[in-house]
Structures are given as structure tokens and as C-alpha cells.
Design a protein around this motif. Structure first.
Motif, PDB file in Angstrom:
ATOM      1  N   GLU A  67       0.785  -1.192  -0.107  1.00 53.48           N
ATOM      2  CA  GLU A  67       0.041   0.002   0.098  1.00 53.48           C
ATOM      3  C   GLU A  67       0.863   1.186   0.171  1.00 53.48           C
ATOM      4  O   GLU A  67       0.524   2.142  -0.578  1.00 53.48           O
ATOM      5  CB  GLU A  67      -0.886   0.021   1.291  1.00 53.48           C
ATOM      6  CG  GLU A  67      -1.899  -0.826   1.267  1.00 53.48           C
ATOM      7  CD  GLU A  67      -2.945  -1.055   2.625  1.00 53.48           C
ATOM      8  OE1 GLU A  67      -3.797  -1.961   2.265  1.00 53.48           O
ATOM      9  OE2 GLU A  67      -2.487  -0.712   3.625  1.00 53.48           O
ATOM     10  N   LEU A  68       1.846   1.267   0.718  1.00 54.24           N
ATOM     11  CA  LEU A  68       2.752   2.642   0.671  1.00 54.24           C
ATOM     12  C   LEU A  68       3.253   2.771  -0.633  1.00 54.24           C
ATOM     13  O   LEU A  68       3.294   3.847  -1.027  1.00 54.24           O
ATOM     14  CB  LEU A  68       4.162   2.187   1.815  1.00 54.24           C
ATOM     15  CG  LEU A  68       5.068   3.174   1.753  1.00 54.24           C
ATOM     16  CD1 LEU A  68       4.578   4.457   2.083  1.00 54.24           C
ATOM     17  CD2 LEU A  68       6.254   2.844   2.831  1.00 54.24           C
ATOM     18  N   LEU A  69       3.725   1.715  -1.456  1.00 52.57           N
ATOM     19  CA  LEU A  69       4.336   1.786  -2.486  1.00 52.57           C
ATOM     20  C   LEU A  69       3.212   2.363  -3.537  1.00 52.57           C
ATOM     21  O   LEU A  69       3.640   3.337  -4.435  1.00 52.57           O
ATOM     22  CB  LEU A  69       4.949   0.639  -3.209  1.00 52.57           C
ATOM     23  CG  LEU A  69       6.513  -0.106  -2.543  1.00 52.57           C
ATOM     24  CD1 LEU A  69       6.576  -1.325  -3.181  1.00 52.57           C
ATOM     25  CD2 LEU A  69       7.205   0.984  -2.691  1.00 52.57           C
ATOM     26  N   GLN A  70       2.031   1.654  -3.519  1.00 56.73           N
ATOM     27  CA  GLN A  70       0.791   2.171  -4.259  1.00 56.73           C
ATOM     28  C   GLN A  70       0.653   4.048  -3.887  1.00 56.73           C
ATOM     29  O   GLN A  70       0.410   4.720  -4.918  1.00 56.73           O
ATOM     30  CB  GLN A  70      -0.229   1.468  -4.111  1.00 56.73           C
ATOM     31  CG  GLN A  70      -0.154   0.314  -4.622  1.00 56.73           C
ATOM     32  CD  GLN A  70      -1.354  -0.857  -4.217  1.00 56.73           C
ATOM     33  OE1 GLN A  70      -2.230  -0.183  -3.559  1.00 56.73           O
ATOM     34  NE2 GLN A  70      -1.191  -1.938  -4.540  1.00 56.73           N
ATOM     35  N   SER A  71       0.676   4.302  -2.852  1.00 54.16           N
ATOM     36  CA  SER A  71       0.574   5.711  -2.281  1.00 54.16           C
ATOM     37  C   SER A  71       1.518   6.433  -2.719  1.00 54.16           C
ATOM     38  O   SER A  71       1.257   7.645  -3.410  1.00 54.16           O
ATOM     39  CB  SER A  71       0.317   5.622  -0.591  1.00 54.16           C
ATOM     40  OG  SER A  71       0.416   6.987  -0.387  1.00 54.16           O
ATOM     41  N   CYS A  72       2.903   6.094  -2.950  1.00 49.91           N
ATOM     42  CA  CYS A  72       3.808   6.956  -3.115  1.00 49.91           C
ATOM     43  C   CYS A  72       3.880   7.384  -4.513  1.00 49.91           C
ATOM     44  O   CYS A  72       4.120   8.126  -5.167  1.00 49.91           O
ATOM     45  CB  CYS A  72       5.215   6.328  -2.735  1.00 49.91           C
ATOM     46  SG  CYS A  72       5.717   6.417  -0.980  1.00 49.91           S
ATOM     47  N   GLU A  73       3.309   6.000  -5.505  1.00 48.08           N
ATOM     48  CA  GLU A  73       3.279   6.470  -6.714  1.00 48.08           C
ATOM     49  C   GLU A  73       2.225   7.456  -7.159  1.00 48.08           C
ATOM     50  O   GLU A  73       2.467   8.216  -7.949  1.00 48.08           O
ATOM     51  CB  GLU A  73       2.970   5.102  -7.562  1.00 48.08           C
ATOM     52  CG  GLU A  73       3.974   4.084  -7.684  1.00 48.08           C
ATOM     53  CD  GLU A  73       3.761   3.129  -8.658  1.00 48.08           C
ATOM     54  OE1 GLU A  73       4.153   3.444  -9.891  1.00 48.08           O
ATOM     55  OE2 GLU A  73       3.106   2.076  -8.447  1.00 48.08           O
ATOM     56  N   VAL A  74       1.159   7.438  -6.451  1.00 49.04           N
ATOM     57  CA  VAL A  74       0.025   8.518  -6.646  1.00 49.04           C
ATOM     58  C   VAL A  74       0.838   9.951  -6.458  1.00 49.04           C
ATOM     59  O   VAL A  74       0.523  11.093  -6.947  1.00 49.04           O
ATOM     60  CB  VAL A  74      -1.149   8.333  -5.798  1.00 49.04           C
ATOM     61  CG1 VAL A  74      -1.977   9.572  -5.722  1.00 49.04           C
ATOM     62  CG2 VAL A  74      -1.820   7.008  -6.097  1.00 49.04           C
ATOM     63  N   LEU A  75       1.615   9.964  -5.248  1.00 46.75           N
ATOM     64  CA  LEU A  75       2.193  11.241  -4.894  1.00 46.75           C
ATOM     65  C   LEU A  75       3.517  11.709  -5.596  1.00 46.75           C
ATOM     66  O   LEU A  75       4.245  12.593  -5.402  1.00 46.75           O
ATOM     67  CB  LEU A  75       2.645  11.140  -3.406  1.00 46.75           C
ATOM     68  CG  LEU A  75       1.465  10.925  -2.203  1.00 46.75           C
ATOM     69  CD1 LEU A  75       1.848  10.583  -1.021  1.00 46.75           C
ATOM     70  CD2 LEU A  75       0.480  12.212  -2.323  1.00 46.75           C
ATOM     71  N   GLY A  76       3.906  10.783  -6.726  1.00 48.31           N
ATOM     72  CA  GLY A  76       4.935  11.017  -7.621  1.00 48.31           C
ATOM     73  C   GLY A  76       6.175  10.658  -7.108  1.00 48.31           C
ATOM     74  O   GLY A  76       7.355  11.000  -7.581  1.00 48.31           O
ATOM     75  N   ILE A  77       6.385   9.693  -6.069  1.00 50.26           N
ATOM     76  CA  ILE A  77       7.804   9.044  -5.648  1.00 50.26           C
ATOM     77  C   ILE A  77       7.591   7.638  -6.196  1.00 50.26           C
ATOM     78  O   ILE A  77       6.893   6.707  -5.770  1.00 50.26           O
ATOM     79  CB  ILE A  77       7.564   8.996  -4.232  1.00 50.26           C
ATOM     80  CG1 ILE A  77       7.637  10.392  -3.342  1.00 50.26           C
ATOM     81  CG2 ILE A  77       9.127   8.420  -3.708  1.00 50.26           C
ATOM     82  CD1 ILE A  77       7.480  10.433  -1.987  1.00 50.26           C
TER      83      ILE A  77
END
Length: 255
Positions: free
Chosen positions: A94-104
Motif C-alpha cells: 500500500e505504501l508503494l501504491q500511495s507513493c506512486e500517486v504522490l509522485g515518488i
């Protein structure tokens, strides 16, 4: 019926005023971004240090998106997998998915899943060990801006406060590389935490060194990032997403 009508009218006026304030703020924020670009420097390698998956969206989304506006390259160091309820593997994804949304991108995310750093508010992480890991990450990646919690840790969580203690120690001992600055996220009272954009006047009165406020489009982006943490979206966190200032405003101070 008259009371209901008055309440509806008051709610409509409040909503209209809220939107108008946001429109004016968007214009001001664009100008403010130019000032903060000079303060923080364009093209900086920034490191966000968090304790658990979802910290990045729940607390730091305005900072991440604000730094992206200033063309910073943001990476993330997370000190636990968030395994308090044995959901560590789910929460890492979930962290990786969230970071992708935030541009990381995933290549810029490091998750430390070690028994010395459990997701547990009852355990005090060793300050020196945390500091050594952060310093090694800074040196290996040429980081010149570190962002993390302040002493209050926003929610009072001891894992959050441990990160501040470690970065504070690095700063006080002069161990940070030359030119590496530290920004800490300001903790506020419970009432202010849920005032959303209405907390802006208080933020300005406290005169933070750096202030990031999201546009309406960016708030939607932050909410999408938080929605990736499906395992954590209990009813009270859904209310948090709707009303918390940290989903819209980040006020930060330099050490």
C-alpha cells in the motif's frame, strides 16, 4: 422548520466562504511558492523520513506535493512495515501504491522491516541506531534536505518522536553533511488538527519557516494516495481524510 432553514443557510454561506478563501489562497500560494523556491533551492534531493506506511499520505502529502512543485527529487525512508496488527506485507504494498500517486517512484522508497524498529507505541526505538541509518541514507543518496516529524510527532506516537530525536541528534552533533538542512512538521492541538483550511490564520500567526497548502486538485491527489491504504481506512480515518489540516496544510520549521 425556521431553525432548519437558518442552519442550511448558514452552512451554504460557510461553504461559499470556504471556497472563496481557497480561491484567494491558490493565487497567494503560487506567489509564495516562488519565495519558498529561493529558500529551499530548486532541484534539491529531499528525503522524507517516516515511521509507518500511511504517514506519508496522512501527514506529509502537502510537503511531498509542495516539494514536487519546487522540482525537488523526493525519496522516502520508512522505518517499519506497520506490522502492529500483522498486516506488514499488505501495508508495504500500500505504501508503494500511495507513493506512486504522490509522485515518488518505487526506486526512491526504502522500507526498513527490522525487529529493532517494531510498529509499537510502547517501544522506544534506539536513537543512535535510527540516527546512523538516516545518516547513511543521506550520504549514500546525496540528500540535502531532510523532512520528518517534530518532537510531538503530530499524533504523539513514540515511533514518530523517535525519528525527530535521531535527526535532532545528528543536527546537534554536527554529523549532517555540509549543506544538509532539516525541516520538521509542526504538531498542533487536537482542535486545530481538524479545522482543515480554517486553521490557516493560526498557521500564519505562528510564522512557520515553510508553509505548503494544497490546491483543490492536489487535495484530491492526496486523498487518492490515502485511499491506497485500504487496510487502514476505518471509519475514523475516513473522517480524518475529510477534515484534517494535515491533508491540506503543512507548516514546517528548520532545526
Amino acid at each position: 422548520m425556521e431553525v432548519v432553514g437558518l442552519l442550511c443557510l448558514a452552512a451554504a454561506v460557510l461553504a461559499w466562504g470556504f471556497v472563496r478563501v481557497w480561491d484567494v489562497w491558490d493565487l497567494w500560494e503560487r506567489r509564495k511558492s516562488q519565495e519558498q523556491a529561493g529558500l529551499l533551492g530548486g532541484g534539491t534531493r529531499s528525503l522524507l523520513v517516516i515511521a509507518h506506511p500511511d504517514d506519508e499520505a496522512m501527514f506529509f502529502a502537502p510537503t511531498i506535493l509542495g516539494l514536487a512543485r519546487l522540482r525537488h527529487r523526493v525519496s522516502l525512508l520508512c522505518f517499519s512495515a506497520g506490522n502492529y496488527y500483522n498486516q506488514g506485507e499488505i501495508r508495504k504494498k500500500e505504501l508503494l501504491q500511495s507513493c506512486e500517486v504522490l509522485g515518488i517512484p518505487p526506486s526512491s522508497v526504502m522500507i526498513i522491516d527490522h525487529r529493532d524498529f517494531p510498529d509499537d507505541p510502547g517501544v522506544q526505538w534506539d536513537t543512535q541506531r535510527v540516527a546512523d541509518i538516516i545518516l547513511r541514507h543521506i550520504e549514500d543518496n546525496g540528500i540535502n534536505l531532510v523532512v520528518t516529524f517534530d518532537a510531538g510527532g503530530v499524533s504523539g506516537h513514540r515511533n514518530h518522536a523517535a525519528l525527530y530525536a535521531a535527526v535532532r541528534a545528528l543536527h546537534a552533533e554536527g554529523r549532517l553533511p555540509k549543506g544538509c538542512s532539516v525541516l520538521t512538521l509542526q504538531s498542533v492541538s487536537l482542535l486545530r488538527k481538524y479545522l482543515s483550511l480554517l486553521d490557516l490564520p493560526c498557521c500564519l500567526l505562528r510564522a512557520p519557516h515553510v508553509l505548503f497548502v494544497l490546491s483543490r486538485g492536489e487535495v484530491a491527489q492526496a486523498q487518492r494516495a490515502m485511499s491506497r491504504h485500504r487496510s487502514q481506512l476505518l471509519w475514523f480515518r475516513r473522517l480524518y481524510v475529510l477534515f484534517s489540516r494535515y491533508m491540506r496544510i503543512n507548516s514546517l520549521h528548520f532545526l
